[in-house]
Design a protein around this motif. Sequence first.
Motif, mmCIF file in Angstrom:
data_model
loop_
_atom_site.group_PDB
_atom_site.id
_atom_site.type_symbol
_atom_site.label_atom_id
_atom_site.label_comp_id
_atom_site.label_asym_id
_atom_site.label_seq_id
_atom_site.Cartn_x
_atom_site.Cartn_y
_atom_site.Cartn_z
ATOM 1 N N VAL B 75 0.819 -1.242 0.023
ATOM 2 C CA VAL B 75 0.033 0.174 0.148
ATOM 3 C C VAL B 75 0.940 1.350 -0.105
ATOM 4 N N GLU B 79 1.568 3.937 -2.891
ATOM 5 C CA GLU B 79 1.282 5.319 -2.745
ATOM 6 C C GLU B 79 2.610 6.255 -2.961
ATOM 7 N N THR B 162 6.112 2.361 10.203
ATOM 8 C CA THR B 162 5.479 2.593 9.028
ATOM 9 C C THR B 162 5.517 3.928 8.189
ATOM 10 N N ASP B 163 6.136 4.828 9.156
ATOM 11 C CA ASP B 163 6.135 6.163 8.873
ATOM 12 C C ASP B 163 7.031 6.607 7.498
ATOM 13 N N LEU B 179 0.827 6.929 8.593
ATOM 14 C CA LEU B 179 -0.238 6.175 8.242
ATOM 15 C C LEU B 179 -1.637 7.057 8.436
ATOM 16 N N PRO B 180 -2.526 7.082 7.565
ATOM 17 C CA PRO B 180 -2.517 6.407 6.209
ATOM 18 C C PRO B 180 -1.916 7.417 5.111
ATOM 19 N N HIS B 181 -1.056 6.732 4.250
ATOM 20 C CA HIS B 181 -0.314 7.577 3.393
ATOM 21 C C HIS B 181 -1.264 7.838 2.258
ATOM 22 N N ARG B 182 -1.303 9.357 2.052
ATOM 23 C CA ARG B 182 -1.884 9.713 0.867
ATOM 24 C C ARG B 182 -1.153 10.599 -0.016
ATOM 25 N N GLU B 184 -1.257 13.029 -2.223
ATOM 26 C CA GLU B 184 -1.542 14.551 -2.351
ATOM 27 C C GLU B 184 -1.004 15.107 -1.024
#
Lengths: 159, 201
Positions: B75, B79, B162-163, B179-182, B184
């Motif tokens: 995921v 991203e 997870t950073d 998280l959550p990674h977006r 934009e």
Amino acid sequence: MKSRLLRSVTAAALILASSLALAEDATIHVRDAWIREAPPNAKVLAAYFTIENHAPWADALTGVTSAGFGKIEIHRTEIKDGVARMLPQPELTLPSHETVKLEPNGLHLMLMEPKSAVRAGDRMTLQLTFKSAKPLSIEVDVRKAHDGAEHAHEHPHHH
Amino acid sequence: MNLATTLAFVAIATVAIVYLASDRRDASSRSDAGAIAPAFQLVTGDHQPFTRANLEGRWTFLFFGYTHCPDVCPVTLAEMTRVYQLLRQHPDAPQSLQVVFVSVDPARDTPDLLREFVQYFDPAFVAVTGPLEQLGALTAPLGVRHRRLTEQGDDYPVEHGTDVLLLDPHGRLRKKFPLPHRAEEIVAGFIEIVRQPEKTT
């Protein structure tokens, strides 16, 4: 005359029996199932879906198998203080009249030991077994991330 | 003071010391903005050395995982593929930029396997791994935790931070994207930092 009546009764009984069987099959509904395409050399993939239990009793997903994979486990990704860890789940509880979602960074099926490379456009068959409901066979499409599936459940966000 | 009281006192003191020590370790890993990665010796998927020098003179997105990770890692990689695509078209994005995925599972992730896995997402992505003590030399100062959870067999999970970390061209940690990674949001956060005048610390 007598035999015709018997035939009618038998036919009616058969129709009733098959509709009962259908009704029983319909206690569990699976929708929006997809497998994320992974690099060709990936040893594990993830499958996601939404599962609804329409029965008036709680059920549980107890196992998943597929001819395409050596082993499939139910996993939950737990994220604590930014650290992710995967927790195997012996079964997935499906409360009565509730919907359970398997989605990225949460519950997922961990598909292990793929028999061959799994590519977008492929369709895999998974067999689901339950504590109460009859086993269910589902067809799952393999897709790349970012064709809308990954964020479909999220609220729209502003740019 | 009888024996039971003494033992109880010792037990409480031990717990307190362990707690304080672990708390301090956590605190130091939290206040790590501006931390500079010290010397480390890792290797890329192309079998080239990857050291402190590889963090100089370019912006770096650095994140951690392993290839037997079916959920969180793909995921984030997907991203970051979008982040990289968006930045390549962005007028304010610096030209010197690298995206580095570090496997913290060197027992299974050989450089060759890792390169193929990572470059599926973008051929420009850099795959990096190395022996655990050298991984620790990079991850500990940056506050990134990772640990193999079970020792038996080949099916073990690895827990990992997870950073997505952003390092500036001096190798200084400038931002952590949780998280959550977006894509934009990461692009916007990056551009905001790039536009800031250079801090002289």
